[in-house]
Each structure stands twice: as structure tokens, then as C-alpha cells.
Design a protein around this motif. Structure first.
Motif, PDB file in Angstrom:
ATOM      1  N   SER A 672       0.832  -1.190   0.000  1.00 56.68           N
ATOM      2  CA  SER A 672       0.000   0.000   0.000  1.00 56.68           C
ATOM      3  C   SER A 672       0.875   1.252   0.000  1.00 56.68           C
ATOM      4  CB  SER A 672      -0.972  -0.067   1.174  1.00 56.68           C
ATOM      5  OG  SER A 672      -0.725   0.930   2.094  1.00 56.68           O
ATOM      6  N   SER A 675       2.219   1.563  -3.450  1.00 59.27           N
ATOM      7  CA  SER A 675       1.141   2.069  -4.282  1.00 59.27           C
ATOM      8  C   SER A 675       1.019   3.596  -4.110  1.00 59.27           C
ATOM      9  CB  SER A 675      -0.151   1.371  -3.875  1.00 59.27           C
ATOM     10  OG  SER A 675      -1.256   2.087  -4.328  1.00 59.27           O
ATOM     11  N   HIS A 676       1.059   4.032  -2.873  1.00 62.91           N
ATOM     12  CA  HIS A 676       0.940   5.447  -2.593  1.00 62.91           C
ATOM     13  C   HIS A 676       2.072   6.227  -3.243  1.00 62.91           C
ATOM     14  CE1 HIS A 676       1.566   9.079  -0.063  1.00 62.91           C
ATOM     15  NE2 HIS A 676       0.235   9.158  -0.195  1.00 62.91           N
ATOM     16  N   ARG A 679       1.496   6.197  -7.029  1.00 59.55           N
ATOM     17  CA  ARG A 679       0.309   6.911  -7.522  1.00 59.55           C
ATOM     18  C   ARG A 679       0.435   8.441  -7.355  1.00 59.55           C
ATOM     19  NH1 ARG A 679      -4.456   3.688  -8.098  1.00 59.55           N
ATOM     20  NH2 ARG A 679      -3.944   1.516  -7.732  1.00 59.55           N
ATOM     21  N   THR A 680       1.151   8.808  -6.294  1.00 55.99           N
ATOM     22  CA  THR A 680       1.227  10.253  -6.038  1.00 55.99           C
ATOM     23  C   THR A 680       1.899  11.007  -7.199  1.00 55.99           C
ATOM     24  OG1 THR A 680       1.211   9.832  -3.692  1.00 55.99           O
ATOM     25  CG2 THR A 680       2.023  11.988  -4.390  1.00 55.99           C
ATOM     26  N   MET A 682       2.278   9.939 -10.184  1.00 52.44           N
ATOM     27  CA  MET A 682       1.489   9.700 -11.388  1.00 52.44           C
ATOM     28  C   MET A 682       0.265  10.605 -11.446  1.00 52.44           C
ATOM     29  SD  MET A 682       2.003   5.666 -11.769  1.00 52.44           S
ATOM     30  CE  MET A 682       0.363   5.253 -12.165  1.00 52.44           C
ATOM     31  N   THR A 683      -0.289  10.943 -10.271  1.00 51.07           N
ATOM     32  CA  THR A 683      -1.459  11.822 -10.240  1.00 51.07           C
ATOM     33  C   THR A 683      -1.099  13.202 -10.792  1.00 51.07           C
ATOM     34  OG1 THR A 683      -2.123  10.647  -8.231  1.00 51.07           O
ATOM     35  CG2 THR A 683      -3.256  12.718  -8.725  1.00 51.07           C
ATOM     36  N   SER A 684       0.046  13.699 -10.333  1.00 47.09           N
ATOM     37  CA  SER A 684       0.478  14.998 -10.836  1.00 47.09           C
ATOM     38  C   SER A 684       0.724  14.945 -12.334  1.00 47.09           C
ATOM     39  CB  SER A 684       1.765  15.440 -10.131  1.00 47.09           C
ATOM     40  OG  SER A 684       1.548  15.513  -8.757  1.00 47.09           O
ATOM     41  N   ARG A 686      -0.461  12.913 -14.561  1.00 46.51           N
ATOM     42  CA  ARG A 686      -1.682  12.766 -15.338  1.00 46.51           C
ATOM     43  C   ARG A 686      -2.473  14.092 -15.372  1.00 46.51           C
ATOM     44  NH1 ARG A 686      -6.345   8.161 -14.735  1.00 46.51           N
ATOM     45  NH2 ARG A 686      -7.604   8.858 -16.530  1.00 46.51           N
ATOM     46  N   GLU A 713       8.255  14.919 -11.581  1.00 49.47           N
ATOM     47  CA  GLU A 713       7.531  13.774 -11.022  1.00 49.47           C
ATOM     48  C   GLU A 713       7.955  12.465 -11.699  1.00 49.47           C
ATOM     49  OE1 GLU A 713       5.834  13.741  -8.405  1.00 49.47           O
ATOM     50  OE2 GLU A 713       5.101  15.764  -8.042  1.00 49.47           O
ATOM     51  N   ARG A 716      11.034  11.480 -10.107  1.00 52.41           N
ATOM     52  CA  ARG A 716      10.745  10.950  -8.769  1.00 52.41           C
ATOM     53  C   ARG A 716      10.332   9.479  -8.864  1.00 52.41           C
ATOM     54  NH1 ARG A 716       5.987  13.552  -5.103  1.00 52.41           N
ATOM     55  NH2 ARG A 716       5.854  11.884  -3.532  1.00 52.41           N
TER      56      ARG A 716
ATOM     57  N   GLU B  11       0.679  17.117  -1.149  1.00 54.10           N
ATOM     58  CA  GLU B  11       1.528  17.110  -2.342  1.00 54.10           C
ATOM     59  C   GLU B  11       1.313  18.415  -3.098  1.00 54.10           C
ATOM     60  OE1 GLU B  11       3.708  15.201  -4.013  1.00 54.10           O
ATOM     61  OE2 GLU B  11       3.958  13.835  -2.288  1.00 54.10           O
ATOM     62  N   ASN B  13       2.313  19.614  -5.921  1.00 52.85           N
ATOM     63  CA  ASN B  13       2.020  19.540  -7.354  1.00 52.85           C
ATOM     64  C   ASN B  13       0.573  19.153  -7.620  1.00 52.85           C
ATOM     65  OD1 ASN B  13       4.553  20.335  -7.964  1.00 52.85           O
ATOM     66  ND2 ASN B  13       5.343  18.253  -8.304  1.00 52.85           N
ATOM     67  N   ILE B  14       0.070  18.183  -6.829  1.00 57.69           N
ATOM     68  CA  ILE B  14      -1.322  17.769  -7.012  1.00 57.69           C
ATOM     69  C   ILE B  14      -2.250  18.925  -6.642  1.00 57.69           C
ATOM     70  CG2 ILE B  14      -3.095  16.152  -6.229  1.00 57.69           C
ATOM     71  CD1 ILE B  14      -0.885  14.093  -5.812  1.00 57.69           C
ATOM     72  N   MET B  55      -3.648  10.322   3.050  1.00 56.87           N
ATOM     73  CA  MET B  55      -2.319  10.283   3.667  1.00 56.87           C
ATOM     74  C   MET B  55      -1.803  11.693   3.881  1.00 56.87           C
ATOM     75  SD  MET B  55      -0.767   6.987   3.659  1.00 56.87           S
ATOM     76  CE  MET B  55       0.731   6.821   2.748  1.00 56.87           C
ATOM     77  N   ALA B  84      -4.272   7.535  -2.482  1.00 57.86           N
ATOM     78  CA  ALA B  84      -3.299   6.957  -3.406  1.00 57.86           C
ATOM     79  C   ALA B  84      -3.000   5.500  -3.037  1.00 57.86           C
ATOM     80  CB  ALA B  84      -2.003   7.770  -3.373  1.00 57.86           C
ATOM     81  N   ARG B  85      -3.616   5.016  -1.967  1.00 55.85           N
ATOM     82  CA  ARG B  85      -3.257   3.668  -1.526  1.00 55.85           C
ATOM     83  C   ARG B  85      -3.930   2.560  -2.327  1.00 55.85           C
ATOM     84  NH1 ARG B  85      -2.978   4.406   4.866  1.00 55.85           N
ATOM     85  NH2 ARG B  85      -5.206   4.124   4.681  1.00 55.85           N
ATOM     86  N   GLN B  87      -6.647   0.722  -1.886  1.00 54.09           N
ATOM     87  CA  GLN B  87      -7.150  -0.503  -1.263  1.00 54.09           C
ATOM     88  C   GLN B  87      -8.641  -0.374  -1.010  1.00 54.09           C
ATOM     89  OE1 GLN B  87      -4.458  -0.788   2.034  1.00 54.09           O
ATOM     90  NE2 GLN B  87      -3.471  -2.586   1.140  1.00 54.09           N
ATOM     91  N   LYS B 105      -6.414   8.053  -6.679  1.00 53.17           N
ATOM     92  CA  LYS B 105      -5.401   8.699  -7.511  1.00 53.17           C
ATOM     93  C   LYS B 105      -4.739   7.625  -8.363  1.00 53.17           C
ATOM     94  CE  LYS B 105      -4.028  12.086  -3.969  1.00 53.17           C
ATOM     95  NZ  LYS B 105      -2.951  12.406  -3.038  1.00 53.17           N
ATOM     96  N   PRO B 106      -4.269   7.842  -9.565  1.00 51.51           N
ATOM     97  CA  PRO B 106      -4.523   9.100 -10.273  1.00 51.51           C
ATOM     98  C   PRO B 106      -5.923   9.126 -10.904  1.00 51.51           C
ATOM     99  CG  PRO B 106      -3.123   7.635 -11.569  1.00 51.51           C
ATOM    100  CD  PRO B 106      -3.415   6.920 -10.302  1.00 51.51           C
ATOM    101  N   PHE B 107      -6.453  10.321 -10.985  1.00 53.18           N
ATOM    102  CA  PHE B 107      -7.797  10.476 -11.550  1.00 53.18           C
ATOM    103  C   PHE B 107      -7.694  11.315 -12.810  1.00 53.18           C
ATOM    104  CE2 PHE B 107      -6.799  13.283  -8.053  1.00 53.18           C
ATOM    105  CZ  PHE B 107      -6.773  14.520  -8.693  1.00 53.18           C
TER     106      PHE B 107
END
Lengths: 892, 126
Positions: A672, A675-676, A679-680, A682-684, A686, A713, A716, B11, B13-14, B55, B84-85, B87, B105-107
Motif C-alpha cells: 500500500s 502504491s501510494h 500513484r502520487t 502519477m497523479t500529478s 496525469r 515527477e 521521482r 503534495e 504539485n497535485i 495520507m 493513493a493507496r 485498497q 489517484k490518479p484520476f
């Protein structure tokens, strides 16, 4: 004149009578009746198997040849009985309390149950006993031949008659000597029969004597005159020979296997010794009373050259008194047969217990159950042993030709068997006597006996004349009949003196020099102090009152129902006269067997012994009980061990389960976190790439800025993946180290410049380069990676106004220690323990690290054989790196 | 009429991406990057909508949401939660805590905007 055939018929009738008496006595004893069977009288009479045919016939012959010297053979036992009865009582007490079956068993038992010793004594006894049996067979043959000469028409054939006599005696001994195997080894039938024979031989000798005195000489007065006139009447006392013979016969009286059998093994009550102490010397006195008159009259009456050994027969015959001669013959026959039967029994017990059974048991090892028919095997071994011993006696007789050599065999055998005396008496009275001592003494005495008496006695067949004359290898001092140059002694005196004295000296010296085993000590104490802790054993019978106690005990062991059933069955078997069975020996034996199924044989025996009180509990019993308890303890401790093992296994399983759960949770949490971390960024990426794609009219400034974010990113992400892969390789242990050599200083130089490159250089690094001239032999790149990480962390996290990092190094005993301390606020104590965990970040990670850096450092240092720890008490955040100066493979 | 969204996201950037998107939609966007004092910031800002990351340093978004729903005047506040986890357990927890919408995330930006519009529409209707 009585024909030979009548004699043979009388003889057979006598034998049938003996069988009948023995059979009846056995039946009565088995039924628990016949208290007189265990009377002092029977005991005393049974002791008289000391008087064999050798005494019956030979005493007269001896008197005719050597005068009064024959008396010594009677004096020895008399002295023992009168002056040493307390010693005999000890012997009997020990024998009963230790439940010994033979003299070999007694010696072995005393010296820590040594079977070697038992085998030695057995061999000695068989060697001494075989010629003795041959001597008895010879006496029977000779006496037959006297009648055969007088009646040529008879059926008598010498060779076959000896064979049949031997066979008959073997059958008798087998029938009545191996009937039962009870622990007490008592044979009422045999003892009663030999008691009868004792009466017969005494009566026969007295009858012949009376006939000679009153029938031939004409009364006591004339007889005395004749004796005075004869040479026999002159007292020729050779002090050496007399002392030797008295001593020898005394020793033999104690040591002879057949004497031990009747005196100790067959003893029913040690109180009988009190009677025997005066009655047996009386018997011997009566036996010797008419020896001189018969010899004197025989010498007068019989033609020159006739055998004086047979005067007892020939004197009545020559006077035409055939019936008296026949009675005399039966007397001699009785002496011979009783001796042969008891000797065969005693020897067979020794042979089967100490030679056959150990061998048989060793062949049975591994085949599982031995307990089944041991009884039958033992009985069979005894029967075969009896047959073999009789056969040995028979063949010895045939081979020796029945000549005069046999006549001297009696004393030779006495001398041989007396070698047991030091070990026996020493064992009874000296606690310091040891197995080694007994073995050495016996061996010395036994060898000397063979060398100085047995071999020379056999003439030039086994030992050459030159050896006899000059000693072996012409060593004069080793001449068999003049050891150490002492010449001119009577051979018998010479042998007895040397063999017994050296035997005793060897026994004492070896005992003093050797250390007894614990069992030997225990047995030694039991033997020497036998009167302190044993009650006088009575019979193995009890009263009905004891049946109640037995019942209570049995109920405790078997349970109420089975115990009552067992006792009820016994009552019915006994005729049902009362509620409880009579404690007959047979019943007690069955009860013991029944109980031993539950509590073990030794315990059962000890428990019944406690109640019936017949037999004291012997050391052997106690040891066996201890053994059984030990086995049970062992068993229960095995169970305990098993249960401990089971609970340990259960605990291990629980622990393993907990660990698996933990690992599973760690894995979940790791996934997890990964994953975090993925994803973090990747969110930026995307979001901004969609913004750039979908939004019209973005300013050039915005476009550049957003593209830069996407780029950062992406980097990163790459860093994260690199770290993850690195950590995974390090953790799996598959990392290959690239060991090289350089100084710490240059590794640090590279790390500092690499860590600070491309940054604003806000961090000041303080070093003491002089102390960094430490040569290192390790994976320099990996070590550099650790340093870079620590420097970068200081740069990222040090929150001081003017951040500073102090690096100090020193080497301690083959190791180098490098401390990295910054001047920031440090890591809060509660977080220190987890800074090395994966994804552990303290506070906000402004620098965008994934939190794997210190985890990787820890893995690297472990691979390099060193460690990295948080160093508290330095003000700011501080880490200590420690590693060996030279990397060793073993350090992994 | 000014619509106000409070974005709680650590974050930067987000946060910047979402601010860009919602500002163009006409929202007034306030951002906050710390979990520990998030609830006070929400109470102080009284937004029409809260976008909450799970988080967060100091205090997790899940706890903030639970505490927020305890407060009577904030029970109806639309909360869009981001995680972002990835689960499924998180989604359940969030729904139990009273989340209005849950997003992983990501969306896509469209997804984000649609969710914000829907939540605002629901809130204004009731």
C-alpha cells in the motif's frame, strides 16, 4: 553264597526305593505337608554326602596303608562344624538372603555379579568334580567285581554296568534335581533320598565294624590287643601332612559344590546348623569308629596283595557272611550314588546358569521376547548339563582305565576346589575384597594347582620328565614339585602350601590395589554385614492370617474384583475349607506371578516377602525394584518430554503463525505504501498532462512550469523504482559486492561532492581530513552510497539556521567508525527506532524522498559486515557507521 | 455567488493541478497541506466543499473526516476524498466515516470536475 544276580536285584530294588522316597518327599513338599522333611535331622544327614565311596571304602584302605592319617579327612569338617559354625551360619544367611543357587553364584554375587568369576569357579568345580565322579563309578565297579569274581555265572559285565549305573544316576538327578525351578532351589526329594542313603551307609559300616569286632576278633578287648599289635596303631604323625590334610578337608567341606548345595542351597532353616554342629561330627565319629578295626582285621585275614580299599566288602565275604557283604555293598553304593547325584545337580546348576544361559541369552538378543519359555530353556539346560557331566565322569573313568591313579584323585580334587576358599572367606568377612582380587587369586591358585599337582600326577603324558626334574627351560626354581627350590616336601603339602598362600596373597594385594564398582561395594556390605540387616529366613510359607494381608495387597494392585476372583479360585482349588486360601508355596508362587504382571517380578517378590516374611528382601530384589521404578520414571519422564515437545511445537506454530500474519501485514502495508508512492507522482503527471492537452490558451510560462512538474515527477518515479529494486536486491542477499581498496578520505570526498552537487550548497560539511587516512578494503561504491544518503539527509532535513554536518572518523581494533552529526533539532526519540524502516519519514518529506534511503543504508552496511545506528546525545541528528577495515566473506 | 472549496493535500504539485482546474470552473480554492490542524482550518474557512487527501502528515484524512462528522454544523458538508493507496478497505472505511465521494489517484481531470459539480449540485438542492 549270594549270587551276583540277587545282588543286582537288591541293588535295583534299592534304587526303586530311593526313587520312591524322593518322589514321595517331593509330593509332600509340594502339598505343603511333611514338616519333618525340613528337620535338622534330615539336614545333618544330607551333609553326610561328604562321606563318599572314597571315604566308605578308602578310609579303611588308607588306614591299612598309612595308619591313622585317614582321621584327618574327618577332623577337618569336624573342626569346621564345632569351631566355625558361626562362619557357616553367615555363609548360610548370605546364601539365603541373596538367593544364591550355587557356590559359583555366591562368589559372582559377592563380587558385583561378575559372570567371569562365576565361569572361573564353574570350570574349577567341573575340573575337580569330574574325576571325583569317575572315582565313585570306579568304586561301584570294583565292588561289583568282587561279587563277580565269586560268582562267574552272573550277568555282570564291567563296562556295560558302569554305563548303566552312570545313566541311572543321571536319570535320578534329572528327575529329582530339575523338577522345579523355584528361586530357593530346594529339592526335597533328593535331600530326603540322600538322607536315607546316609543312614544306610552308616548302618552298613557299623554292621561290618560290629561283625569284625565281635564276630571275628571276639570282642573289644581282643580287638584292642590286635590293634596294638598292628602297625596301624602306632601314632605316626607327620605334622606337615596332618596339618595340610586337616586344612584341606576343612576347606573342601566348605568349598565343594555338593557340600555348598546341601549346606546352603538346600538349607531350610539356619537353626539347623546348631543341631548339625554336634550331630554331624557325631556322624563322622561313628563313620570312623570301626575303620581301624576293619583295616587291622583285614590285613590279618586277607591274603597278601589284596586291595585294602575293599576290605569292607571282602572281609565279610571271606567269612562267608554274604548278606553282610551285600549290606556293605549297598552302603558303598549309597555313598557313591548320593555323591554323584548331588554333585551332578550342583554342577549342572552352575554350568547352565553361568555357561549355557548367558550364551543362550546372547543368541536370543534382538529376536524380541525372551520371557516366554525361559523356564523351559533353563530346565533343559540343566538336564543336558547333568547328562554331560555324568558322561564326562564316565569317559574319564573309561579313559583313566580305573587304575590306582583314581584313588589319589579325591585329595587332588580337594586341593583344586580349595582354591575358592580365599575369595569365599574374604568375601564374607572383608569388605575390601574386590572382583579383581578374587579373579587374580583364583587364577594364581588354580594355575599353581594344575602345575604342581594335576600335571605331575598324570605322569609323563602331559608334562615331560625333564620339566619335572629340572624345571621348565631348566629353571630349577620352577620345578613343579619344588617351587623356589624348596625340596623334599610331600607333593600334596607342597601344592597346598604354595597354591593357597600365593592365592591368598594375590587376592589380598589385588583387592587392595583395585577399586570396587558400586555394585561390588553394595554387595560387599550386604555380605559382610549380613546379620545387621536381615532376619533369619524361614520357609516360604505362612499362616492364614497372612492370607488376609496378601488379599489386601492384591486388591490394591489388581483391583477388588480380579483379586477376589483370584483368591476364590485358589480356595476352590485347595478344597474350599475356608474363606481365604492357605498360603502354600504353590499358591504364593502363583500369586507372585499374577502380581508380577502388574508391578514387575522383583517388586512382586519383595511385596510377598514382606508379608510372608519368609525371605528377607535381598539387595538384588531392591536393585530390581529400583530398576522397575527407574523404568517407570523413565517412561513418565518420556511422556513429560513428549508433552513438553508438543506444547513447544504448538508454541512454535503459534509464533510462526503470528510471524506469518505480521509478514502478511507488512507485505500489505508495504504494497500500500509502494502504491501510494507510485500513484502520487502519477497523479500529478496525469493531471498536468491532461491540463496541457485539454486547455487552450495556456501561457508559455505555464506550459514550461507544468512540463517541468511532469518532468520532476517522472524523475521521482524513476528514483523510487531504482530504490525499490536496490532494496529488493539487497534484502534478497543476491547483491554481488565489488570489493576494492581506497582510503576513507577519498570515499568521503566523492560522497560529499556527489551529495552536494547541483544544490544550493547550504550545508557546511566539517571534516578532519587527517583522521580519515584510513585504508579500506570493501565495496567502495556501496559505502559511498551510504555516505551520500546520510549527507543528503542532513542537507534535506537539518533545520538549523546555518546547517552544518560534522563527519568524524577513527579506527578501533580492525574497525572504522564514522559519525555523521548535524546541528539541527534531530529526530524525536519516539521516531528513532523506526527511521531505518521502509517508507519511514519523519514529518513532511519536502524533498520528495520515498523513505527508503536509510533502509537501503542499513541493508548495505549489513552486507559489508558493519552496521549503521542512530547516535543519540549529539544535539542534532547523528548516525554512526561502523565497518571492518577489510571486508571478509565470513562477515556476511 | 462565490463557491469556496477547501483542498487539504500535502503534495504541492497535485494541489496546484486541482487549484488550476477548479479555479477555471469558478471556484475559490483554498489549500492546506497539514493534517493535524485541518479541522480548525475547515471550521474557520466554512467552505462549500472539502477535498481531503487520506495520507496527510500529522493526522490522516480518515480521522479528520470522522471528527468532522461529529460536529453538528458540518454533518452536511460535502467531502470528496482522495487516496493513493488503492485498497478497497479504504473505501469502506471512508464510507463508514461519512464520505460524500471517494476517488482513487490518479484520476482524470474530467472525473474530478464531474465529482465536484455533482457534489455541489446535491448540496445546493437539499
Amino acid at each position: 553264597m549270594a549270587t551276583l544276580n540277587v545282588l543286582i536285584l537288591v541293588c535295583l530294588a534299592y534304587v526303586v526305593l530311593l526313587f520312591g522316597v524322593a518322589f514321595a518327599a517331593d509330593r509332600m513338599a509340594a502339598a505343603g505337608r511333611g514338616a519333618w522333611l525340613r528337620s535338622p535331622l534330615i539336614y545333618t544327614l544330607s551333609l553326610s554326602i561328604y562321606c563318599t565311596a572314597w571315604t566308605f571304602y578308602g578310609a579303611v584302605g588308607n588306614a591299612a596303608r598309612s595308619g591313622l592319617e585317614f582321621v584327618t579327612i574327618y577332623l577337618g569338617p569336624t573342626l569346621v562344624m564345632v569351631s566355625w559354625w558361626w562362619g557357616l551360619r553367615k555363609l548360610v544367611r548370605v546364601g539365603r538372603s541373596q538367593r544364591v543357587t550355587s557356590i559359583a553364584d555366591l562368589i559372582s554375587s559377592r563380587y558385583g555379579k561378575s559372570n567371569t568369576l562365576a565361569i572361573c569357579v564353574t570350570i574349577l568345580a567341573v575340573l575337580g568334580g569330574t574325576p571325583y565322579i569317575a572315582l565313585q563309578l570306579q568304586s561301584i565297579t570294583l565292588s561289583f567285581s568282587i561279587f563277580a569274581e565269586a560268582d562267574p555265572s552272573g550277568l555282570y559285565r564291567e563296562g556295560s554296568s558302569v554305563f548303566w549305573v552312570a545313566a541311572g544316576l543321571a536319570v535320578f538327578a534329572i528327575l529329582f534335581g530339575t523338577r522345579n525351578l523355584d528361586a530357593n532351589e530346594r529339592h526335597h526329594g533328593v535331600v530326603t533320598a540322600i538322607a536315607l542313603e546316609s543312614v544306610v551307609k552308616l548302618f552298613a559300616l557299623l554292621a561290618v565294624g560290629a561283625f569284625v569286632v565281635w564276630g571275628v576278633a571276639g570282642g573289644v578287648g581282643p580287638m584292642m590287643d590286635r590293634i596294638d599289635a598292628s602297625e596301624i596303631g602306632q601314632w605316626h604323625v607327620d605334622a606337615g601332612r596332618w596339618t595340610t590334610f586337616i586344612f584341606l578337608s576343612a576347606a573342601a567341606f566348605i568349598c565343594l559344590p555338593r557340600m555348598f548345595q546341601v549346606m546352603v542351597v538346600e538349607n531350610a532353616d539356619e537353626g539347623h546348623l546348631r543341631t548339625a554342629a554336634w550331630a554331624f561330627p557325631l556322624y563322622l565319629l561313628l563313620m570312623s569308629l570301626f575303620v581301624v578295626p576293619i583295616a587291622v582285621v583285614g590285613l590279618d585275614l586277607m591274603p597278601e596283595g589284596s586291595n585294602p580299599d575293599l576290605f569292607v566288602l571282602t572281609v565279610p565275604l571271606s567269612q562267608g557272611n554274604d548278606w553282610l557283604a551285600m549290606l556293605s555293598f549297598i552302603g558303598g553304593f549309597s555313598s557313591a550314588t548320593s555323591m554323584v547325584i548331588v554333585t551332578a545337580m550342583a554342577l549342572s546348576t552352575m554350568v547352565s546358569n553361568h555357561l549355557v544361559m548367558p550364551i543362550w541369552l546372547s543368541t536370543q538378543e534382538g529376536s524380541g521376547s525372551v520371557s516366554g519359555d525361559v523356564r523351559n530353556v533353563v530346565l533343559m539346560a540343566r538336564r543336558v548339563s547333568i547328562a554331560v557331566i555324568m558322561a564326562l565322569g564316565f569317559f574319564y573313568y573309561r579313559l583313566s582305565g580305573g587304575g590306582a591313579a583314581l584313588a589319589s584323585i579325591g585329595l587332588v580334587a580337594f586341593a583344586g576346589i580349595s582354591q575358592i576358599l580365599p575369595a569365599l572367606v574374604g568375601g564374607l568377612f572383608w569388605r575390601g575384597a574386590t572382583r579383581t582380587g578374587a579373579l587374580v587369586g583364583l587364577t594364581v591358585g588354580f594355575l599353581l594347582w594344575i602345575y604342581t599337582l594335576l600335571l605331575p600326577g598324570m605322569g609323563g603324558t602331559l608334562i615331560s620328565d625333564s620339566v619335572l626334574q629340572n624345571g621348565p627351560f631348566a629353571w630349577g626354581w620352577l620345578r613343579p614339585q619344588a617351587l623356589f627350590g624348596i625340596e623334599g616336601m610331600d607333593p600334596m603339602v607342597h601344592t597346598v602350601m604354595w597354591s593357597l598362600s600365593l592365592n591368598t596373597v594375590a587376592f589380598c594385594v589385588a583387592s587392595l590395589l583395585s577399586f570396587p564398582s558400586p555394585l561390588e561395594r553394595l554387595q560387599g556390605a550386604q555380605f559382610v554385614n549380613v546379620f545387621d540387616h536381615s532376619v533369619a529366613p524361614r520357609g516360604w510359607t505362612g499362616s492364614v492370617a497372612q492370607s488376609e494381608d496378601l488379599m489386601i495387597m492384591t486388591q490394591r494392585i489388581l483391583g477388588a474384583g480380579p483379586a477376589q476372583d483370584f483368591f476364590q479360585a485358589e480356595v476352590e482349588q485347595q478344597g474350599g475349607r475356608s474363606n481365604l486360601p492357605e498360603p502354600t508355596p504353590a499358591f504364593l508362587e502363583r500369586l507372585e506371578r499374577e502380581l508380577s504382571g502388574s508391578v514387575g517380578a522383583a517388586t512382586a517378590h519383595a511385596m510377598i516377602g514382606q508379608i510372608v516374611g519368609g525371605s528377607s528382601v535381598s539387595v538384588e530384589d531392591l536393585l530390581a525394584v529400583a530398576d522397575e521404578s527407574a523404568q517407570m520414571l523413565e517412561y513418565s519422564s518420556q511422556l513429560e518430554v513428549k508433552s513438553a515437545e508438543l506444547s513447544r511445537t504448538a508454541r512454535q506454530l503459534r509464533e510462526a503463525n503470528t510471524k506469518l500474519t505480521q509478514i502478511s501485514e507488512q507485505k500489505d502495508s508495504f504494497l500500500s505504501q509502494v502504491s501510494h508512492e507510485l500513484r502520487t507522482p502519477m497523479t500529478s503527471i496525469r493531471a498536468f498532462s491532461e491540463i496541457m492537452r485539454d486547455t487552450d490558451g495556456l501561457s508559455a510560462e505555464e506550459q514550461t512550469r507544468y512540463a517541468a512538474i511532469i518532468h520532476d515527477e517522472a524523475l521521482r518515479l524513476t528514483r523510487l523504482l531504482d530504490d525499490l529494486l536496490d532494496l529488493s536486491v539487497l534484502e534478497s542477499g543476491q547483491v554481488s559486492l565489488n570489493v576494492g581498496g581506497d582510503t576513507l578520505r577519498s570515499v568521503l570526498d566523492r560522497a560529499v561532492s556527489s551529495a552536494l552537487a547541483g544544490t544550493g550548497q547550504t550545508l557546511t560539511v566539517r571534516r578532519s581530513k587527517a583522521s580519515e587516512r584510513i585504508p579500506l578494503q570493501t565495496d567502495l561504491d556501496r559505502l559511498g552510497q551510504v555516505f551520500i544518503n546520510l549527507i543528503s539527509n542532513a542537507q534535506k532535513y537539518c533545520d538549523a539556521e546555518e546547517p552544518e554536518l560534522t563527519i568524524s572518523a577513527h579506527d578501533v581494533g580492525g574497525q572504522v567508525v564514522i559519525d555523521f552529526a548535524d546541528n539541527g533539532s534531530g529526530i524525536p526519540p519516539e521516531a528513532r527506532s523506526m527511521v531505518f524502516e521502509k517508507f519511514a519519514r519523519v514529518g513532511v518529506d519536502k524533498a520528495g524522498g520515498a523513505g527508503l534511503g536509510l533502509a537501503i543504508c542499513r541493508e548495505i552496511m549489513q552486507r559489508l559486515g558493519g552496521e549503521i545506528t542512530y547516535l543519540p546525545g549529539q544535539g542534532g541528528a547523528a548516525f554512526r557507521v561502523r565497518l571492518p577495515l577489510a571486508y571478509r566473506q565470513a562477515a556476511q | 455567488m462565490s463557491r469556496k472549496v477547501l483542498l487539504i493535500e500535502d503534495e504541492p504539485n497535485i494541489a496546484e493541478a486541482i487549484r488550476f482546474l477548479l479555479t477555471r470552473e469558478g471556484w475559490q480554492v483554498q489549500t492546506h497541506g497539514e493534517g493535524a490542524d485541518a479541522l480548525q482550518v475547515i471550521q474557520g474557512a466554512s467552505p462549500d466543499l472539502v477535498i481531503l487527501d487520506v495520507m496527510l502528515p500529522g493526522k490522516s484524512g480518515m480521522e479528520i473526516l470522522r471528527d468532522l462528522r461529529e460536529l453538528e454544523d458540518l454533518q452536511g458538508l460535502p467531502v470528496l476524498m482522495l487516496t493513493a493507496r488503492g485498497q478497497s478497505r479504504d473505501r469502506e472505511m471512508a464510507e463508514n466515516a461519512g464520505v460524500s465521494r471517494f476517488m482513487t489517484k490518479p484520476f482524470s481531470n474530467t472525473e474530478m470536475l464531474t465529482a465536484v459539480r455533482d457534489l455541489h449540485a446535491q448540496a445546493t438542492q437539499s
